[in-house]
Design an enzyme around this catalytic site. Sequence first.
Site, PDB file in Angstrom:
ATOM      1  N   ASP A  84     -24.153 148.679   0.123  1.00  0.00           N
ATOM      2  CA  ASP A  84     -23.097 149.712   0.087  1.00  0.00           C
ATOM      3  C   ASP A  84     -23.718 151.035  -0.391  1.00  0.00           C
ATOM      4  OD1 ASP A  84     -20.020 148.169  -0.148  1.00  0.00           O
ATOM      5  OD2 ASP A  84     -21.803 146.978  -0.471  1.00  0.00           O
ATOM      6  N   GLU A 109     -16.672 156.246  -0.512  1.00  0.00           N
ATOM      7  CA  GLU A 109     -16.140 155.234  -1.430  1.00  0.00           C
ATOM      8  C   GLU A 109     -16.963 155.089  -2.721  1.00  0.00           C
ATOM      9  OE1 GLU A 109     -15.847 151.207   0.058  1.00  0.00           O
ATOM     10  OE2 GLU A 109     -14.939 150.518  -1.807  1.00  0.00           O
ATOM     11  N   ASP A 172     -16.911 155.202   4.582  1.00  0.00           N
ATOM     12  CA  ASP A 172     -16.926 153.883   3.947  1.00  0.00           C
ATOM     13  C   ASP A 172     -18.274 153.274   4.314  1.00  0.00           C
ATOM     14  OD1 ASP A 172     -16.496 151.388   2.910  1.00  0.00           O
ATOM     15  OD2 ASP A 172     -14.393 151.317   3.545  1.00  0.00           O
ATOM     16  N   ILE A 174     -19.891 150.521   3.522  1.00  0.00           N
ATOM     17  CA  ILE A 174     -19.651 149.179   4.072  1.00  0.00           C
ATOM     18  C   ILE A 174     -18.168 148.922   3.893  1.00  0.00           C
ATOM     19  CG2 ILE A 174     -19.974 146.685   3.844  1.00  0.00           C
ATOM     20  CD1 ILE A 174     -22.787 147.050   3.130  1.00  0.00           C
ATOM     21  N   ASP A 175     -17.467 148.833   4.977  1.00  0.00           N
ATOM     22  CA  ASP A 175     -16.068 148.438   4.909  1.00  0.00           C
ATOM     23  C   ASP A 175     -16.052 146.934   5.165  1.00  0.00           C
ATOM     24  OD1 ASP A 175     -13.273 148.739   4.738  1.00  0.00           O
ATOM     25  OD2 ASP A 175     -13.140 148.628   6.915  1.00  0.00           O
ATOM     26  N   THR A 177     -16.765 144.682   2.391  1.00  0.00           N
ATOM     27  CA  THR A 177     -17.887 144.160   1.587  1.00  0.00           C
ATOM     28  C   THR A 177     -17.765 142.645   1.392  1.00  0.00           C
ATOM     29  OG1 THR A 177     -18.041 146.288   0.470  1.00  0.00           O
ATOM     30  CG2 THR A 177     -19.168 144.461  -0.583  1.00  0.00           C
ATOM     31  N   SER A 292     -12.642 144.042   7.778  1.00  0.00           N
ATOM     32  CA  SER A 292     -13.078 145.433   8.007  1.00  0.00           C
ATOM     33  C   SER A 292     -12.414 146.132   9.184  1.00  0.00           C
ATOM     34  CB  SER A 292     -14.600 145.500   8.190  1.00  0.00           C
ATOM     35  OG  SER A 292     -14.969 145.234   9.526  1.00  0.00           O
ATOM     36  N   ASP A 321     -10.800 153.823   4.477  1.00  0.00           N
ATOM     37  CA  ASP A 321     -10.543 152.514   5.079  1.00  0.00           C
ATOM     38  C   ASP A 321      -9.861 152.623   6.442  1.00  0.00           C
ATOM     39  OD1 ASP A 321     -11.635 150.608   3.311  1.00  0.00           O
ATOM     40  OD2 ASP A 321     -10.004 150.939   1.895  1.00  0.00           O
TER      41      ASP A 321
HETATM   42  N1  LIG Z   1      -5.490 144.451  -2.765  1.00  0.00           N
HETATM   43  C1  LIG Z   1      -5.848 145.082  -1.660  1.00  0.00           C
HETATM   44  N2  LIG Z   1      -4.941 145.361  -0.696  1.00  0.00           N
HETATM   45  C2  LIG Z   1      -5.301 145.990   0.429  1.00  0.00           C
HETATM   46  N3  LIG Z   1      -6.558 146.390   0.702  1.00  0.00           N
HETATM   47  C3  LIG Z   1      -7.492 146.144  -0.229  1.00  0.00           C
HETATM   48  C4  LIG Z   1      -7.197 145.474  -1.439  1.00  0.00           C
HETATM   49  N4  LIG Z   1      -8.345 145.377  -2.147  1.00  0.00           N
HETATM   50  C5  LIG Z   1      -9.305 145.963  -1.407  1.00  0.00           C
HETATM   51  N5  LIG Z   1      -8.797 146.431  -0.246  1.00  0.00           N
HETATM   52  C6  LIG Z   1      -9.453 147.171   0.797  1.00  0.00           C
HETATM   53  O1  LIG Z   1      -9.614 146.363   1.950  1.00  0.00           O
HETATM   54  C7  LIG Z   1     -10.812 146.783   2.557  1.00  0.00           C
HETATM   55  C8  LIG Z   1     -11.322 145.735   3.515  1.00  0.00           C
HETATM   56  O2  LIG Z   1     -10.400 145.641   4.549  1.00  0.00           O
HETATM   57  P1  LIG Z   1     -10.077 144.292   5.306  1.00  0.00           P
HETATM   58  O3  LIG Z   1      -9.094 143.556   4.487  1.00  0.00           O
HETATM   59  O4  LIG Z   1      -9.477 144.817   6.574  1.00  0.00           O
HETATM   60  O5  LIG Z   1     -11.362 143.586   5.484  1.00  0.00           O
HETATM   61  C9  LIG Z   1     -11.730 147.031   1.405  1.00  0.00           C
HETATM   62  O6  LIG Z   1     -12.741 147.906   1.791  1.00  0.00           O
HETATM   63  P2  LIG Z   1     -14.221 147.745   1.153  1.00  0.00           P
HETATM   64  O7  LIG Z   1     -14.740 146.437   1.581  1.00  0.00           O
HETATM   65  O8  LIG Z   1     -14.878 148.919   1.758  1.00  0.00           O
HETATM   66  O9  LIG Z   1     -14.072 147.884  -0.323  1.00  0.00           O
HETATM   67  C10 LIG Z   1     -10.801 147.626   0.357  1.00  0.00           C
HETATM   68  O10 LIG Z   1     -10.787 149.043   0.345  1.00  0.00           O
HETATM   69 MG   LIG Z   2     -13.307 149.765   2.929  1.00  0.00          MG
HETATM   70 MG   LIG Z   3     -16.590 149.888   1.349  1.00  0.00          MG
HETATM   71 MG   LIG Z   4     -15.211 148.496  -1.761  1.00  0.00          MG
END
Ligand SMILES: Nc1ncnc2c1ncn2[C@@H]1O[C@H](COP(=O)(O)O)[C@@H](OP(=O)(O)O)[C@H]1O
Ligand SMILES: [Mg+2]
Ligand SMILES: [Mg+2]
Ligand SMILES: [Mg+2]
Length: 384
Positions: A84, A109, A172, A174-175, A177, A292, A321
């Site tokens: 990241d 981020e 972002d 890494i979206d 993670t 993601s 995001d």
């Molecule tokens: N409680 C929550 N509710 C909704 N989204 C959340 C969450 N906690 C983290 N996320 C977000 O969900 C993203 C991932 O999306 P997805 O669910 O579509 O895979 C995360 O991005 P990061 O991985 O960049 O932190 C984070 O920003």
């Molecule tokens: Mg993200």
């Molecule tokens: Mg991220």
């Molecule tokens: Mg994150």
Amino acid sequence: MYIGLSSLRTRTHFVFPTLFPKPKSSIFSLLTSSTSSSMSYHKELAAAKKAASLAARLCQKVQKSLLQSDVQSKLDKSPVTVADYGSQAVVSFVLEQELSGDPFSMVAEEDSGDLRNDGAQDTLERIRVLVNDTIASENAYSVSPLSAEAVLAAIDNGRSEGGPVGQHWVLDPIDGTKGFVRGDQYAIALALLDQGRVVLGVLACPNLPLAPLGVQNSASQTGCLFSAVIGEGTFMESLDGSSPVKVNVNPTGNPEEASFFESYEAAHSSHDLSSSIANKLGVKAPPVRIDSQAKYGALSRGDGAIYLRFPHAGYREKIWDHAAGSIVVTEAGGIVSDAAGNPLDFSKGKYLDLYKGIVASNQKLMPSLLKAIQDSIDEKAASL
Ligand SMILES: Nc1ncnc2c1ncn2[C@@H]1O[C@H](COP(=O)(O)O)[C@@H](OP(=O)(O)O)[C@H]1O
Ligand SMILES: [Mg+2]
Ligand SMILES: [Mg+2]
Ligand SMILES: [Mg+2]
């Protein structure tokens, strides 16, 4: 249905005749024939694609040999990895190199706070080496290797607050993670805001097959780069380099033919609410769960027709995001809105103010989808 890497690899019936049929128009011819307003993002698009592709290379290298010590917890308990931070430093470095001279503002981020703590030296050194190796692999930048301080400064280039005035990159690094750590889907998501509007978006999805989901086999090539400029459409190309092909959302107006995407992580989006909405609408297929913004990419090329996201109460969505993903879908002919049909407003700083959640679909399905959403929300409220 959960689409992770392992399940993607084991599917059998492959029907993607020519992975990249001769493109009707390349990005270059498209840009040269474009309107004057979108012409002005040509340089930014090239820089963004280069930055996201190079960052994807760093992430792929780390994902192959991820060490337990590479994964840390942030204050909010969410994971962050050396990739990241490395990805954010690489994107920041490439954008500055490619667009030098232009004013630079980026909302990203990650920040360097935890890396400046005592005890983070080993992690920082690993990031520094990864970043320098990645930059050197491009052969395009004749700079001496970055110091640890320069890497921290590159990461902190993403400290802007964004807003309605001027241009701001939104990153972002890494979206997804959690998906990255699991060995599944993730994306490098980079967008450009101009006067509060998303005008450009790039999504690098290193583990997404080039063939449509559900029809690829174990030999399918993975690694997609989606790109969109306002008014220009959405294109997909291989991360290994190929001509971009124009993509379009699935045009179906029949819910029985539509499948829907949602988060793999149930903590990120209510799976119960999505399933109630899908039932009401008459969707037959089971949910396709992917981490993601790869969901937005898959939607833009018509793999499914709906994306539903309903975070649990109290969660505030961040612009990084959704900025790149939303333009990738809208330029492919789709619609992205909150649960009441309001367009997403990226001009308010880091956060999105939303009614209930985010929904993406095509023009035909959206009206009945919004109705099914409101009915399901009302039903849930009445049952409490
Ligand atoms: N409680 C929550 N509710 C909704 N989204 C959340 C969450 N906690 C983290 N996320 C977000 O969900 C993203 C991932 O999306 P997805 O669910 O579509 O895979 C995360 O991005 P990061 O991985 O960049 O932190 C984070 O920003
Ligand atoms: Mg993200
Ligand atoms: Mg991220
Ligand atoms: Mg994150």
